[in-house]
Design a protein around this motif. Structure first.
Motif, short mmCIF file in Angstrom:
data_model
loop_
_atom_site.label_atom_id
_atom_site.label_comp_id
_atom_site.label_asym_id
_atom_site.label_seq_id
_atom_site.Cartn_x
_atom_site.Cartn_y
_atom_site.Cartn_z
N ILE A 271 0.83 -1.20 0.00
CA ILE A 271 0.00 0.00 0.00
C ILE A 271 0.86 1.25 0.00
CG2 ILE A 271 -0.20 0.14 2.51
CD1 ILE A 271 -2.99 0.78 -0.05
N ASP A 272 2.09 1.16 0.55
CA ASP A 272 3.01 2.30 0.52
C ASP A 272 3.39 2.65 -0.92
OD1 ASP A 272 2.98 2.40 3.28
OD2 ASP A 272 4.73 1.09 3.49
N LEU A 273 3.54 1.64 -1.76
CA LEU A 273 3.84 1.88 -3.17
C LEU A 273 2.66 2.57 -3.86
CD1 LEU A 273 5.50 -1.56 -3.99
CD2 LEU A 273 6.64 0.57 -3.41
N THR A 274 1.46 2.15 -3.49
CA THR A 274 0.28 2.79 -4.04
C THR A 274 0.23 4.27 -3.69
OG1 THR A 274 -1.02 0.75 -3.99
CG2 THR A 274 -2.25 2.80 -3.94
N LEU A 275 0.49 4.58 -2.42
CA LEU A 275 0.47 5.97 -1.98
C LEU A 275 1.56 6.79 -2.66
CD1 LEU A 275 -0.22 5.43 1.84
CD2 LEU A 275 -1.84 6.13 0.06
N ALA A 276 2.75 6.19 -2.80
CA ALA A 276 3.85 6.92 -3.45
C ALA A 276 3.50 7.21 -4.91
CB ALA A 276 5.13 6.09 -3.37
N GLN A 277 2.91 6.24 -5.60
CA GLN A 277 2.53 6.46 -6.99
C GLN A 277 1.45 7.53 -7.10
OE1 GLN A 277 -0.34 5.76 -8.84
NE2 GLN A 277 0.43 5.53 -10.93
N ARG A 278 0.51 7.51 -6.18
CA ARG A 278 -0.57 8.51 -6.22
C ARG A 278 -0.04 9.92 -5.95
NH1 ARG A 278 -5.55 5.46 -3.03
NH2 ARG A 278 -6.14 4.06 -4.76
N GLU A 279 0.92 10.03 -5.05
CA GLU A 279 1.49 11.35 -4.77
C GLU A 279 2.15 11.94 -6.01
OE1 GLU A 279 4.11 11.12 -1.49
OE2 GLU A 279 2.53 10.78 0.00
N ILE A 280 2.84 11.09 -6.76
CA ILE A 280 3.49 11.58 -7.98
C ILE A 280 2.45 11.98 -9.02
CG2 ILE A 280 5.01 10.90 -9.88
CD1 ILE A 280 6.43 9.06 -7.85
N VAL A 281 1.38 11.20 -9.14
CA VAL A 281 0.32 11.53 -10.08
C VAL A 281 -0.35 12.84 -9.68
CG1 VAL A 281 -1.94 10.83 -10.97
CG2 VAL A 281 -0.09 9.16 -10.78
N HIS A 282 -0.62 13.00 -8.39
CA HIS A 282 -1.27 14.23 -7.93
C HIS A 282 -0.36 15.44 -8.15
CE1 HIS A 282 -3.97 11.70 -5.07
NE2 HIS A 282 -4.36 11.63 -6.32
N HIS A 283 0.94 15.21 -7.98
CA HIS A 283 1.89 16.31 -8.20
C HIS A 283 1.90 16.73 -9.67
CE1 HIS A 283 5.36 18.86 -7.68
NE2 HIS A 283 6.05 18.17 -8.59
N GLY A 284 1.57 15.78 -10.55
CA GLY A 284 1.55 16.09 -11.98
C GLY A 284 0.54 17.15 -12.35
N TRP A 285 -0.50 17.31 -11.53
CA TRP A 285 -1.49 18.35 -11.83
C TRP A 285 -0.95 19.74 -11.54
CZ3 TRP A 285 -6.07 17.15 -14.13
CH2 TRP A 285 -6.47 15.81 -14.10
N ASP A 286 0.12 19.81 -10.75
CA ASP A 286 0.65 21.11 -10.31
C ASP A 286 1.88 21.56 -11.09
OD1 ASP A 286 -1.33 21.13 -8.32
OD2 ASP A 286 -0.03 19.99 -6.96
N ILE A 287 2.36 20.73 -12.01
CA ILE A 287 3.55 21.09 -12.77
C ILE A 287 3.19 21.27 -14.23
CG2 ILE A 287 5.07 19.86 -11.16
CD1 ILE A 287 5.25 17.59 -13.17
N ALA A 288 4.13 21.80 -14.99
CA ALA A 288 3.88 22.03 -16.42
C ALA A 288 3.64 20.70 -17.13
CB ALA A 288 5.06 22.76 -17.04
N LYS A 289 2.69 20.69 -18.03
CA LYS A 289 2.37 19.47 -18.76
C LYS A 289 3.56 18.96 -19.55
CE LYS A 289 -2.53 20.67 -19.24
NZ LYS A 289 -2.44 21.89 -18.41
#
Length: 454
Positions: A271-289
């Motif tokens: 589940i830690d891997l799931t959370l880490a992957q989700r954090e990176i995906v969520h961060h993608g909304w805040d950076i340049a495409k």
């Protein structure tokens, strides 16, 4: 043959002996029945989910399968079923199948958040383990061996019959007594298991390998009972000492060894891997495409130059973002898998000294229900997910319409092939330990026989 029949009659006259064997036969039968029923429930679950999956997929195809359909909607809403059907021998050694998912629906989004999201279980429910044939063999059968063999010598000495028995003509008295009790215990375990193997159409080689594990493990406890029983002067002392051995060898030491391995080889949770992957995906909304696409093109250069789009959102950006998240945690995923494999290898090494650990690990490996079987299923899911992603990329990056006919061309999951095997090293270690104990016990009996004759 008459001597063997006489010995059998003596056992049948003993209420404790007959009661112990009948109890073992009953427990073994219940364990086999319970295992078959649990595996059948898993098959029914797979069939039921497959039916629901077909209806759900048909609904998605009807909704989004239009002449100018958007592949992004199809990829986002299309959940495809993966499953891992129970191997034929899983009823006897359930292993990981009661705590790990055997049905998982995946889509073209990030794999890690789907693969380990189903790993969250109630740890307290998993603590007691599962009641199966392997449990009866490893934990309960030694108690029956102890009940039948702890007083073979001390009981005759306490009853004043030992000198008389030793004065009788013929050889092999103790071999007959030990061998017959050993055979009866093995029979009480083997018959229900053989019936279960026939019902589940289990392979002959795997069935024979499991019976070999049972025979070697029971031989170890027969040797232990012989050695400890002949070292004591009283039956009660022999029984207490053997119960102490059982507690140490099947409960205390394996638990301590497992705790030591877990401490020495730390491993994160899935589940830690799931959370880490989700954090990176969520961060993608805040950076340049473009930053997301540049990281995506590192492993998918064939789509460079097709990342442009109008507006604030496009499906290809979302799916690229999820793939970047998977790739960002790839090293963590590999480290997680490596730590679990290392723990399993060290558990196998512990089995060289602890027969219970060796027997249980061997049964799970033969039945294909150990962590390696689960890894094989996960690898199959990952390969299917990779095919699914690459199926949708041409539609997403070229804005090709996704029609009703394209739904029929989507990849389908192919179940993994059985990966069960006979582990040679644990079986050899178990055979060596059993042979050493039986040899030492036999020499001890010979010395006692000589001393009592004198």
């Amino acid at each position: 043959m008459s001597r063997l029949s006489a010995e059998l009659r003596l056992i049948l006259r003993s209420r404790m002996g007959v009661g112990s064997l009948l109890l073992l036969l009953l427990l073994s039968s219940l364990a086999v029945w319970s295992g078959i029923a649990q595996m059948e429930r898993q098959r029914e679950t797979i069939a039921r989910v497959s039916g629901e999956q077909r209806r759900d997929f048909a609904g998605v195809a009807a909704t989004h399968g239009k002449p100018d359909g958007d592949a992004g909607y199809a990829a986002y809403y299309s959940f495809l079923l993966t499953h891992d059907a129970p191997p034929p021998l899983a009823f006897a050694a359930i292993g990981q199948r009661d705590i790990q998912p055997f049905v998982l629906r995946v889509r073209a989004l990030g794999l890690q958040q789907q693969l380990y999201d189903a790993e969250a279980i109630n740890a307290e429910l998993a603590l007691p383990g599962v009641f199966d044939w392997a449990f009866v063999l490893v934990y309960l059968a030694p108690l029956i061996i102890i009940a039948l063999m702890h007083d073979l010598v001390t009981g005759e000495r306490e009853g004043g019959r030992l000198r008389l028995l030793l004065s009788l003509p013929g050889q092999g008295l103790w071999r007959r007594r030990i061998g017959l009790r050993y055979a009866l215990v093995l029979f009480a375990l083997a018959v229900p298991f053989a019936v279960g193997a026939i019902v589940t159409h289990a392979p002959v080689a795997g069935t024979a390998a499991m019976l070999l594990v049972a025979a070697l493990y029971l031989a170890f406890w027969a040797g232990c009972a012989l050695l400890v029983g002949t070292a004591m002067r009283a039956s009660a002392s022999a029984a207490a000492a053997l119960i102490g051995c059982w507690i140490l060898l099947t409960l205390v030491v394996p638990t301590l060894a497992s705790a030591a391995i877990a401490r020495a080889i730390p491993a994160a949770k899935g589940i830690d891997l799931t959370l880490a992957q989700r954090e990176i995906v969520h961060h993608g909304w805040d950076i340049a495409k473009q930053d997301t696409f540049e990281r995506f093109f590192l492993n998918h250069p064939e789509w460079r130059g097709r990342e442009g789009f109008e507006g604030r959102f496009h499906w290809k950006w979302l799916f690229a973002m999820h793939q970047v998240g998977d790739e960002a945690v790839a090293r963590d995923v590999a480290a997680y898998r490596a730590s679990l494999i290392a723990r399993e290898r060290w558990s196998e090494r512990v089995g060289y000294l602890l027969p219970g650990v060796a027997a249980q690990g061997a049964l799970h490996r033969i039945a294909d229900t150990d962590p390696f079987g689960q890894f094989a299923y996960q690898d199959r899911i990952a390969a299917f997910h990779d095919r699914l992603r690459h199926f949708f990329y041409p539609y997403l990056f070229t804005d090709r319409p996704f029609t009703r006919a394209d739904f029929a061309r989507m990849p389908t999951f192919a179940p993994r092939l059985p990966s069960g095997a006979v582990p040679a090293a644990p079986l050899l270690a178990l055979a060596v330990v059993a042979a050493l104990l039986l040899s030492a016990g036999s020499r001890r009996v010979a010395r006692i026989s000589g001393a009592d004759r004198a």
